[in-house]
Scaffold this motif. Structure first.
Motif, PDB file in Angstrom:
ATOM      1  N   ALA A 124     -63.824  57.383  75.737  1.00  0.00           N
ATOM      2  CA  ALA A 124     -64.531  58.552  75.214  1.00  0.00           C
ATOM      3  C   ALA A 124     -64.336  58.688  73.706  1.00  0.00           C
ATOM      4  O   ALA A 124     -65.288  58.939  72.963  1.00  0.00           O
ATOM      5  N   ALA A 127     -66.170  55.946  71.800  1.00  0.00           N
ATOM      6  CA  ALA A 127     -67.627  56.119  71.821  1.00  0.00           C
ATOM      7  C   ALA A 127     -68.078  57.218  70.868  1.00  0.00           C
ATOM      8  O   ALA A 127     -69.232  57.208  70.411  1.00  0.00           O
ATOM      9  N   GLY A 128     -67.210  58.166  70.569  1.00  0.00           N
ATOM     10  CA  GLY A 128     -67.575  59.248  69.658  1.00  0.00           C
ATOM     11  C   GLY A 128     -67.700  60.609  70.306  1.00  0.00           C
ATOM     12  O   GLY A 128     -68.137  61.573  69.670  1.00  0.00           O
ATOM     13  N   ILE A 129     -67.309  60.715  71.577  1.00  0.00           N
ATOM     14  CA  ILE A 129     -67.322  62.025  72.241  1.00  0.00           C
ATOM     15  C   ILE A 129     -66.213  62.891  71.645  1.00  0.00           C
ATOM     16  O   ILE A 129     -65.117  62.418  71.346  1.00  0.00           O
ATOM     17  N   ASP A 133     -67.929  69.171  73.150  1.00  0.00           N
ATOM     18  CA  ASP A 133     -69.214  68.641  73.620  1.00  0.00           C
ATOM     19  C   ASP A 133     -69.493  69.166  75.030  1.00  0.00           C
ATOM     20  O   ASP A 133     -68.611  69.162  75.888  1.00  0.00           O
ATOM     21  N   LYS A 162     -69.695  50.687  84.061  1.00  0.00           N
ATOM     22  CA  LYS A 162     -70.230  51.466  82.941  1.00  0.00           C
ATOM     23  C   LYS A 162     -70.740  52.827  83.423  1.00  0.00           C
ATOM     24  O   LYS A 162     -71.183  52.968  84.559  1.00  0.00           O
ATOM     25  N   GLN A 164     -73.001  56.366  81.761  1.00  0.00           N
ATOM     26  CA  GLN A 164     -73.708  57.016  80.652  1.00  0.00           C
ATOM     27  C   GLN A 164     -73.470  58.523  80.735  1.00  0.00           C
ATOM     28  O   GLN A 164     -73.750  59.143  81.761  1.00  0.00           O
ATOM     29  N   GLN A 174     -77.121  63.877  72.818  1.00  0.00           N
ATOM     30  CA  GLN A 174     -76.836  62.462  72.597  1.00  0.00           C
ATOM     31  C   GLN A 174     -76.368  61.856  73.907  1.00  0.00           C
ATOM     32  O   GLN A 174     -75.858  62.557  74.785  1.00  0.00           O
ATOM     33  N   THR A 175     -76.524  60.540  74.036  1.00  0.00           N
ATOM     34  CA  THR A 175     -76.060  59.836  75.229  1.00  0.00           C
ATOM     35  C   THR A 175     -75.131  58.707  74.814  1.00  0.00           C
ATOM     36  O   THR A 175     -75.449  57.926  73.906  1.00  0.00           O
ATOM     37  N   PHE A 176     -73.980  58.636  75.463  1.00  0.00           N
ATOM     38  CA  PHE A 176     -72.989  57.601  75.169  1.00  0.00           C
ATOM     39  C   PHE A 176     -72.792  56.735  76.406  1.00  0.00           C
ATOM     40  O   PHE A 176     -72.683  57.240  77.518  1.00  0.00           O
ATOM     41  N   THR A 177     -72.770  55.416  76.194  1.00  0.00           N
ATOM     42  CA  THR A 177     -72.495  54.477  77.279  1.00  0.00           C
ATOM     43  C   THR A 177     -71.084  53.942  77.108  1.00  0.00           C
ATOM     44  O   THR A 177     -70.729  53.424  76.041  1.00  0.00           O
ATOM     45  N   MET A 178     -70.256  54.083  78.160  1.00  0.00           N
ATOM     46  CA  MET A 178     -68.854  53.674  78.083  1.00  0.00           C
ATOM     47  C   MET A 178     -68.468  52.856  79.305  1.00  0.00           C
ATOM     48  O   MET A 178     -69.115  52.925  80.341  1.00  0.00           O
TER      49      MET A 178
END
Length: 463
Positions: A124, A127-129, A133, A162, A164, A174-178
């Motif tokens: 997290a 990824a930039g979370i 948020d 993975k 999203q 925004q959407t982050f994939t981790m």
């Protein structure tokens, strides 16, 4: 607050259970057809009737699962449960104290689920979370009306897979994939009391497979920080792994002192005693007190009883939950498990506390406002009535904005909300919107912490 029942208990409480330890895991005993009781012929006859004559095809697996669930339900035992798929995985996660996830803790608010913190080096964080948020989706599925447990179950998954996660920040989405990685959740934490630097406070959340190891680490850390006395806070702790509780209990007891007695059907009680076998010679001899409440159950009660009856350690708080049975797990296949009650446990002096609980040596409790439930509505307006309004009024009164607890959002309530908003740099509209409700709940949490009467009693006892 994590230690108070009601809304202020941390979300996702661990199932109260005792597994492992001396009793270990078990496997169902297979029986030949000749050994099956005659009464079970009815079960087979019912299956054959459904399979041959029901108006549409029914899954054999579904019928089998229904039969198993029915048998377990007939025991009328809330702790014996047939677990499938996600429920079985969740139980194993609770026992191990680790899972596949993104390394972020979450909090429930009146308008959704938010990120509270991100772990250093976690997926997290990378990824930039960020904290604050709002979680709006997971793998494309909306989380708008989901509670924290539902969101967490979607975010967690198999290590290496993975996920999203869609978030809202500053009005933008925004959407982050981790990639999920192993996340380990500590079962306890240790701090030095701010006003009394020689008192170390050890707060337990559960007993997992690593709790005894964690206990040694926490105690050593607190000793280095100057702790010469300890408070063990077991409030809100629903229990966990039996052998870990025994290992921790042994640390406080002289060798040979009884930790717990376990009685299986048709057998004499087996007595477990403190010794190097459990604690590896690591002993905690500093003056100690234990905090308990109505949500201290199972392994927490074993610990409280062992330390009180076998070491004379005082118990402070309120009567414990009263769970005096032992469960263990049978793996039915790779996606289902049977958690089954297999024994009673007794305190060192032979008492069965089931449904009775353990009485504290010194009674002390939080103020009544600590037990208020959460406000379920996203917002409340003038003219509204009902339970949420009554809760809002109770919270306002508790944080210093006194108003009648009538259940009607009247002029006095509007004035109290405005006063609170002005004091907390919020727009003074008099409407209890989402931000205002969150701020009121936060203020209440802080006040509860300041008025922890049991902790005050514990510190006084140690002094």
């Amino acid at each position: 607050m994590k230690k108070v029942s009601g809304w202020f208990v941390a979300a996702g409480a661990v199932v109260a259970l005792l597994v492992g330890g001396a009793l270990g895991y078990f496997a169902p005993h297979p029986q030949s057809q000749a050994q099956v009781p005659a009464e079970f012929q009815k079960v087979l006859d019912t299956y054959n009737a459904i399979d041959s004559s029901y108006y549409k095809k029914v899954s054999e697996k579904k019928l089998a699962q229904g039969a198993i669930s029915g048998m377990v339900d007939s025991l009328d035992d809330p702790y014996s449960v047939y677990l499938q798929n996600n429920d079985a995985s969740s139980l194993n996660t609770q026992i191990s104290g680790s899972f596949g996830g993104i390394g972020a803790t979450m909090r429930q608010s009146s308008d959704g689920v938010y990120v509270d913190t991100t772990n250093a080096g976690s997926a997290a964080q990378k990824a930039g979370i960020k904290a604050g948020d709002k979680i709006v989706s997971v793998d494309g599925k909306s989380m708008a009306k989901k509670d924290i447990n539902a969101v967490v179950s979607q975010v967690r998954g198999k290590i290496g897979t993975k996920v999203q996660v869609g978030i809202s920040r500053g009005g933008k989405q925004q959407t982050f994939t981790m990639t999920r990685a192993k996340v380990t959740v500590p079962s306890m934490s240790g701090t030095i009391d701010k006003a009394h630097k020689q008192i170390g406070i050890i707060t337990f959340t559960t007993f997992t497979d690593s709790s005894a190891k964690e206990m040694k680490q926490v105690v050593k850390k607190l000793r280095k920080q100057g702790a010469k006395k300890f408070v063990l806070d077991l409030r809100g702790n629903p229990g966990g792994v039996l052998d870990q509780a025994m290992k921790i209990d042994s640390m406080f007891l002289k060798n040979g002192k009884t930790i717990v007695q376990v009685k299986q059907r048709g057998q004499n009680a087996e007595v477990y005693k403190a010794g190097k076998k459990y604690d590896d010679g690591f002993k905690i001899k500093e003056p100690t007190v234990v905090l308990i409440d109505g949500n201290s159950a199972s392994a927490s009660e074993i610990t409280a009883a062992a330390l009180n009856q076998s070491a004379g350690i005082p118990l402070i708080g309120t009567k414990s939950f009263g769970k005096g049975t032992v469960q263990t797990i049978a793996g039915m296949n790779n996606k289902s498990e049977l958690k089954l009650t297999i024994a009673k446990w007794l305190t060192p002096n032979g008492t069965w506390i089931n449904h009775k609980g353990i009485q504290p040596t010194i009674k002390a409790d939080y103020p009544k406002y600590a037990y208020l439930q959460a406000i379920g509505a996203d917002s409340l307006n003038a003219g509204a009535t009902g339970k949420d309004v009554k809760t809002l009024q109770s919270m306002l009164t508790a944080v210093g904005q006194k108003t009648a607890v009538s259940g009607t959002y009247d002029d006095a309530t509007t004035a109290a909300v405005k006063a609170f908003q002005s004091a907390h740099q919020l727009s003074a509209t008099g409407k209890a919107d989402a931000n205002t409700i969150v701020a009121i709940e936060a203020a209440l949490t802080a006040k509860i912490a300041q008025n922890d009467n049991a902790m005050k009693a514990a510190v006084k006892k140690l002094q």
